[in-house]
Design an enzyme around this catalytic site. Structure first.
Site, short mmCIF file in Angstrom:
data_model
loop_
_atom_site.label_atom_id
_atom_site.label_comp_id
_atom_site.label_asym_id
_atom_site.label_seq_id
_atom_site.Cartn_x
_atom_site.Cartn_y
_atom_site.Cartn_z
N GLN A 280 0.89 -1.24 0.11
CA GLN A 280 -0.12 -0.05 0.21
C GLN A 280 0.73 0.91 0.30
O GLN A 280 0.28 2.26 -0.26
CB GLN A 280 -0.87 -0.05 1.20
CG GLN A 280 -2.08 -1.04 1.25
CD GLN A 280 -3.04 -1.04 2.23
OE1 GLN A 280 -2.61 -1.56 3.38
NE2 GLN A 280 -3.92 -0.32 2.11
N CYS B 23 -11.02 0.02 2.84
CA CYS B 23 -9.52 -0.24 2.59
C CYS B 23 -9.03 1.15 2.23
O CYS B 23 -9.51 1.93 1.48
CB CYS B 23 -9.38 -1.14 1.35
SG CYS B 23 -7.54 -1.36 0.91
N HIS C 218 -7.52 -9.16 6.09
CA HIS C 218 -7.23 -8.20 5.32
C HIS C 218 -5.79 -7.64 4.95
O HIS C 218 -5.55 -7.69 3.85
CB HIS C 218 -8.06 -6.97 5.89
CG HIS C 218 -8.34 -5.74 4.96
ND1 HIS C 218 -9.37 -4.97 4.41
CD2 HIS C 218 -7.20 -4.71 4.44
CE1 HIS C 218 -9.06 -4.23 3.70
NE2 HIS C 218 -7.91 -3.85 3.59
N GLU C 219 -5.00 -7.37 5.85
CA GLU C 219 -3.70 -7.12 5.64
C GLU C 219 -2.74 -7.96 5.04
O GLU C 219 -2.02 -7.90 4.19
CB GLU C 219 -3.06 -6.57 6.62
CG GLU C 219 -3.78 -5.43 7.71
CD GLU C 219 -3.79 -4.38 6.61
OE1 GLU C 219 -3.03 -3.90 5.59
OE2 GLU C 219 -5.05 -3.72 6.71
N HIS D 226 -3.62 -8.55 1.48
CA HIS D 226 -2.66 -7.53 0.37
C HIS D 226 -1.55 -8.06 0.27
O HIS D 226 -1.12 -7.67 -1.10
CB HIS D 226 -2.72 -6.27 1.36
CG HIS D 226 -3.41 -5.09 1.46
ND1 HIS D 226 -3.93 -4.61 -0.09
CD2 HIS D 226 -4.27 -4.34 2.08
CE1 HIS D 226 -4.74 -3.76 0.36
NE2 HIS D 226 -5.18 -3.64 1.59
#
Length: 215
Positions: free
Chosen positions: A69, A122, A164-165, A168
């Site tokens: 990110q 997000c 979620h992380e 990624h």
């Protein structure tokens, strides 16, 4: 032309003033599996990168931030959640405070077969949210910033953050797992769908909640 070496990418990021720029959906770095951390950064660079990611996550604000990110194809993420929510939301969603944690080379596996569905957002998809059914309990395996083994069970909202992380780091966005008909603007989520569960949204928008009984 070869891509810049990871230390050079990190140095360029750390030279920027203030919080790091967050990469938005559409950038290929968010769709590529990351590289294992190994010993690819020295201690000083790692510490500075972690601090910059913490500052960026808090400024956004968010409850987690993965290295892709901020443009780095590295298997590294940070999480933190003050869980400043109502008691009703705390009970229904299992949202409890999560201290600042660094996850190096994380992976997770579900514990049980249950699934719980809630709205999720997000930092790389700003202004939108959607309902995602996730495992309510997962076993996380990782290393911390000093190379110590992490092998823990996470439940409720912390389990959602971990999934979620870690997703990624596999090139997966939450939208890949979301119910398409639930996609809502931030304004709609705030004004219409702020209830502890997405049941009202499911009824109004015409989708079924993907949940199992033991969630």
């Amino acid at each position: 032309m070869s891509s810049p070496a990871l230390p050079d990418l990190v140095d360029a990021l750390l030279a920027l003033p203030g919080p790091l720029p967050i990469v938005s959906a559409g950038d290929p770095v968010l769709r590529q599996p990351t590289e294992a951390f190994g010993d690819r950064l020295d201690r000083r660079r790692l510490d500075r990168l972690i601090e910059a990611m913490r500052e960026t996550m808090r400024a956004a604000p968010g409850v987690g931030l993965a290295a892709p990110q901020v443009g780095l194809p590295l298997r590294l993420a940070v999480i933190e959640d003050a869980a400043e929510v109502s008691e009703e939301i705390r009970q229904v969603r299992g949202r409890v405070p999560q201290p600042f944690r660094v996850l190096v080379d994380p992976s997770y596996e579900p514990v049980g077969t249950g699934r719980a569905a809630f709205f999720e957002g997000c930092l790389s998809v700003p202004g939108w949210g959607a309902v995602v059914a996730r495992h309510p309990t997962v076993r996380l395996r990782a290393l911390d910033e000093r190379g110590r083994v992490v092998d823990e069970l996470f439940t409720g909202w912390p389990a959602r953050i971990v999934q979620h992380e870690t997703d990624h780091l596999d090139g997966v966005l939450y939208l890949d797992r979301a119910e398409p008909r639930s996609l809502s603007s931030r304004e709609a989520m705030s004004s219409r769908w702020a209830q502890p569960t997405p049941l009202a949204a499911a009824e109004a928008l015409g989708f079924e909640l993907d949940e199992d009984a033991d969630a």
